[in-house]
Design an enzyme around this catalytic site. Structure first.
Site, PDB file in Angstrom:
ATOM      1  N   LYS A  33       6.040  -1.343  14.728  1.00 54.37           N
ATOM      2  CA  LYS A  33       5.318  -1.246  13.448  1.00 54.37           C
ATOM      3  C   LYS A  33       4.556  -2.550  13.159  1.00 54.37           C
ATOM      4  O   LYS A  33       3.389  -2.549  12.772  1.00 54.37           O
ATOM      5  CB  LYS A  33       6.318  -0.945  12.330  1.00 54.37           C
TER       6      LYS A  33
ATOM      7  N   CYS B  12      -0.163  -4.664   3.899  1.00 54.01           N
ATOM      8  CA  CYS B  12       0.397  -4.520   5.249  1.00 54.01           C
ATOM      9  C   CYS B  12      -0.160  -5.555   6.215  1.00 54.01           C
ATOM     10  O   CYS B  12       0.570  -6.385   6.742  1.00 54.01           O
ATOM     11  CB  CYS B  12       0.074  -3.151   5.807  1.00 54.01           C
TER      12      CYS B  12
HETATM   13  N1  SAJ Z   1     -10.784  -4.736   7.668  1.00 55.57           N
HETATM   14  C1  SAJ Z   1     -11.807  -5.545   8.139  1.00 55.57           C
HETATM   15  N2  SAJ Z   1     -12.418  -5.177   9.289  1.00 55.57           N
HETATM   16  C2  SAJ Z   1     -12.088  -4.052   9.988  1.00 55.57           C
HETATM   17  C3  SAJ Z   1     -11.042  -3.234   9.505  1.00 55.57           C
HETATM   18  C4  SAJ Z   1     -10.409  -3.600   8.331  1.00 55.57           C
HETATM   19  O1  SAJ Z   1     -12.157  -6.575   7.564  1.00 55.57           O
HETATM   20  O2  SAJ Z   1     -12.699  -3.783  11.027  1.00 55.57           O
HETATM   21  C5  SAJ Z   1     -10.053  -5.115   6.442  1.00 55.57           C
HETATM   22  C6  SAJ Z   1     -10.136  -4.090   5.321  1.00 55.57           C
HETATM   23  O3  SAJ Z   1     -11.282  -4.263   4.538  1.00 55.57           O
HETATM   24  C7  SAJ Z   1      -8.863  -4.384   4.556  1.00 55.57           C
HETATM   25  C8  SAJ Z   1      -7.881  -4.802   5.662  1.00 55.57           C
HETATM   26  O4  SAJ Z   1      -8.671  -5.155   6.752  1.00 55.57           O
HETATM   27  O5  SAJ Z   1      -9.019  -5.483   3.682  1.00 55.57           O
HETATM   28  C9  SAJ Z   1      -6.891  -3.732   6.035  1.00 55.57           C
HETATM   29  O6  SAJ Z   1      -7.438  -2.435   6.004  1.00 55.57           O
HETATM   30  P1  SAJ Z   1      -7.087  -1.284   7.058  1.00 55.57           P
HETATM   31  O7  SAJ Z   1      -7.860  -0.098   6.690  1.00 55.57           O
HETATM   32  O8  SAJ Z   1      -7.281  -1.803   8.426  1.00 55.57           O
HETATM   33  O9  SAJ Z   1      -5.520  -1.048   6.905  1.00 55.57           O
HETATM   34  P2  SAJ Z   1      -4.472  -0.818   5.692  1.00 55.57           P
HETATM   35  O10 SAJ Z   1      -3.872  -2.138   5.346  1.00 55.57           O
HETATM   36  O11 SAJ Z   1      -5.045  -0.024   4.583  1.00 55.57           O
HETATM   37  O12 SAJ Z   1      -3.355   0.087   6.444  1.00 55.57           O
HETATM   38  C10 SAJ Z   1      -2.736  -0.414   7.627  1.00 55.57           C
HETATM   39  C11 SAJ Z   1      -2.824   0.643   8.731  1.00 55.57           C
HETATM   40  N3  SAJ Z   1      -2.467   0.035  10.016  1.00 55.57           N
HETATM   41  C12 SAJ Z   1      -3.250   0.122  11.101  1.00 55.57           C
HETATM   42  O13 SAJ Z   1      -4.334   0.665  11.080  1.00 55.57           O
HETATM   43  C13 SAJ Z   1      -2.742  -0.507  12.349  1.00 55.57           C
HETATM   44  C14 SAJ Z   1      -1.897   1.801   8.403  1.00 55.57           C
HETATM   45  O14 SAJ Z   1      -1.850   2.724   9.498  1.00 55.57           O
HETATM   46  C15 SAJ Z   1      -0.474   1.300   8.120  1.00 55.57           C
HETATM   47  O15 SAJ Z   1       0.398   2.348   7.772  1.00 55.57           O
HETATM   48  C16 SAJ Z   1      -0.562   0.354   6.951  1.00 55.57           C
HETATM   49  O16 SAJ Z   1      -1.397  -0.739   7.323  1.00 55.57           O
HETATM   50  C17 SAJ Z   1       0.850  -0.120   6.624  1.00 55.57           C
HETATM   51  O17 SAJ Z   1       1.415   0.382   5.641  1.00 55.57           O
HETATM   52  O18 SAJ Z   1       1.422  -0.893   7.402  1.00 55.57           O
END
Ligand code: SAJ
Length: 417
Positions: free
Chosen positions: A201, A255
């Protein structure tokens, strides 16, 4: 099965309702009496697409309460936040959930931990508390760690369709939990041991954090070379084994900015992981430097932050890089006004778009809300004092904004429009 779900938050509540819709008797336990009352009245305490749809279906099998009672299964889905001082997990809520459970634990019960935890937590912290029941884990009762993996905004869909990892103290524990989750999970369910499941995880989110840090660094380097990182990423991603992420103002949410710390909190390694955290955490500082350059000839500048949600199309502002950006900007004497079409609760007042851009000198895009693509720069420009935009997400329709007379800068692209 009678299932008690402890913690009715963004993960616990949908999970509880999914089990209830699948026909199990579900007791939702939460210390927040207001939430419990709301749920028993048939009202949801927060919005999540799709949740309302099957709440009604789940209702006959679901009851919310503040007290734990005897059950076949206990599922823990409480928050495990980061302690900012030690950069380690704060396990208080998970510990108190285990304390509530052990008093009602009986032979052959199954205890599931869904909360994200540092490796070895189930073994070293959770099980010793549960064994105060005088029952032995793995012999008298079953224990698994089954981390949630759903993404906010698509929680229900992902809870049903994503693959799941279940780590068991014994194979029997994992098999039992697998059978239970199969009542609503359509993805594959993979079985492993407790610590591996905890680790898996964490490394999923660490992978994402490190990759985002990489492109955030590359965006800054691209600016030095006078090229556009967005074009460069698009071209690099044509390679079959390359998948560069998107640069932005940093990483928020509950997360990705947290889990990497859990990986390294008790390890003597972790240089890249810690460095990635630093790169992502300091992106708001970088963006502010860029904005400052744009505003260098303007006295007492006012800026408008577009978007404070931690990512696009959600109303969630937890750990958002927007907050750091606003605080840093205020420290430097900028007046900051905020607009976000989704976020309701925030440390700063959320204004209407008109109020937020009125007499402003520069718009700074922090969140990639889809709706920002359709803003009307003509109308916005008429309200502003200066027509400057810094697009920290490369989301605006730059041609349209340039035609409306805006001077635009984009993160990772030093070319001006
Ligand atoms: N972000 C970027 N660039 C990217 C992708 C995301 O700057 O290319 C930023 C987003 O704007 C945001 C952050 O990263 O601020 C996180 O966003 P996210 O959409 O990547 O993820 P979360 O935090 O909403 O959810 C994540 C997910 N994990 C993965 O994709 C590996 C989700 O599947 C998990 O269940 C969740 O964390 C968790 O609860 O752990």
């Amino acid at each position: 099965m009678k299932i008690s779900v402890l913690g009715l938050g963004y993960i616990g509540l949908p999970t509880a309702l999914l089990f209830a819709s699948a026909g199990h008797e579900v007791i939702g336990v939460d210390v927040d009496t207001r939430k419990v009352e709301l749920l028993n009245k048939g009202k949801l305490p927060f919005q999540e697409p799709g949740l309302e749809g099957f709440f009604e279906k789940a209702m006959p099998n679901f009851k919310a309460t503040t007290q734990v009672e005897e059950s076949d299964v206990f599922l823990i889905a409480v928050p495990t936040p980061l302690d900012e001082y030690t950069k380690a997990a704060d396990l208080r809520y998970a510990q108190s959930a285990a304390e509530m459970i052990y008093l009602h634990l009986r032979k052959d019960n199954l205890v599931i931990l869904e909360s994200t935890v540092p490796p070895k937590t189930t073994e070293r912290i959770l099980i010793p508390i549960l064994e105060k029941s005088r029952l032995k884990a793995g012999r008298d009762f079953y224990v698994v760690h089954c981390p949630e993996r759903a993404i906010p905004g698509k929680t229900i869909y992902e809870m049903v369709h994503n693959d799941r990892i279940i780590g068991g103290i014994t194979k029997e524990s994992a098999e039992l939990a697998k059978k239970l989750y199969s009542s609503f999970v359509k993805g594959n369910i993979y079985i492993t041991d407790l610590t591996t499941a905890e680790f898996v995880k964490l490394i999923e989110n660490t992978y994402r954090d490190v990759n985002i840090a990489l492109v955030n660094e590359l965006a800054q380097i691209a600016e030095e070379y006078g090229i556009n990182i967005w074009n460069a990423i698009e071209l690099a991603n044509k390679h079959p084994r390359v998948n560069l992420h998107k640069p932005g103002p940093g990483v928020g949410g509950h997360c990705i900015a947290i889990d990497p710390w859990f990986v390294i909190q008790s390890s003597s390694n972790g240089k890249i992981i810690a460095l990635a955290r630093h790169v992502n955490d300091t992106m708001p500082n970088y963006i502010l430097r860029k904005v400052r350059e744009m505003l260098k000839d303007i006295k007492y500048p006012t800026i408008t932050v577009l978007g404070v949600a931690y990512k696009g199309n959600v109303d969630d502002a937890r750990e958002t890089p927007a907050l750091r950006f606003i605080k840093l900007a205020e420290n430097e004497g900028f007046r900051v006004k905020v607009y976000d079409p989704f976020v309701k609760e925030f440390e700063y007042p959320i204004l209407s778009l008109e109020e937020a851009v009125k007499d402003s000198d520069c718009i700074v895009v922090i969140t990639d809300h889809e709706v920002f693509k359709f803003l009307d720069p003509e109308k916005i420009g008429q309200l502003m004092r200066h027509k400057l935009v810094f697009d920290g997400r490369n989301i605006l329709d730059h041609k349209k904004w340039a035609e409306a007379g805006f001077n635009i800068k984009v993160l990772g692209n030093s070319k001006e429009r």
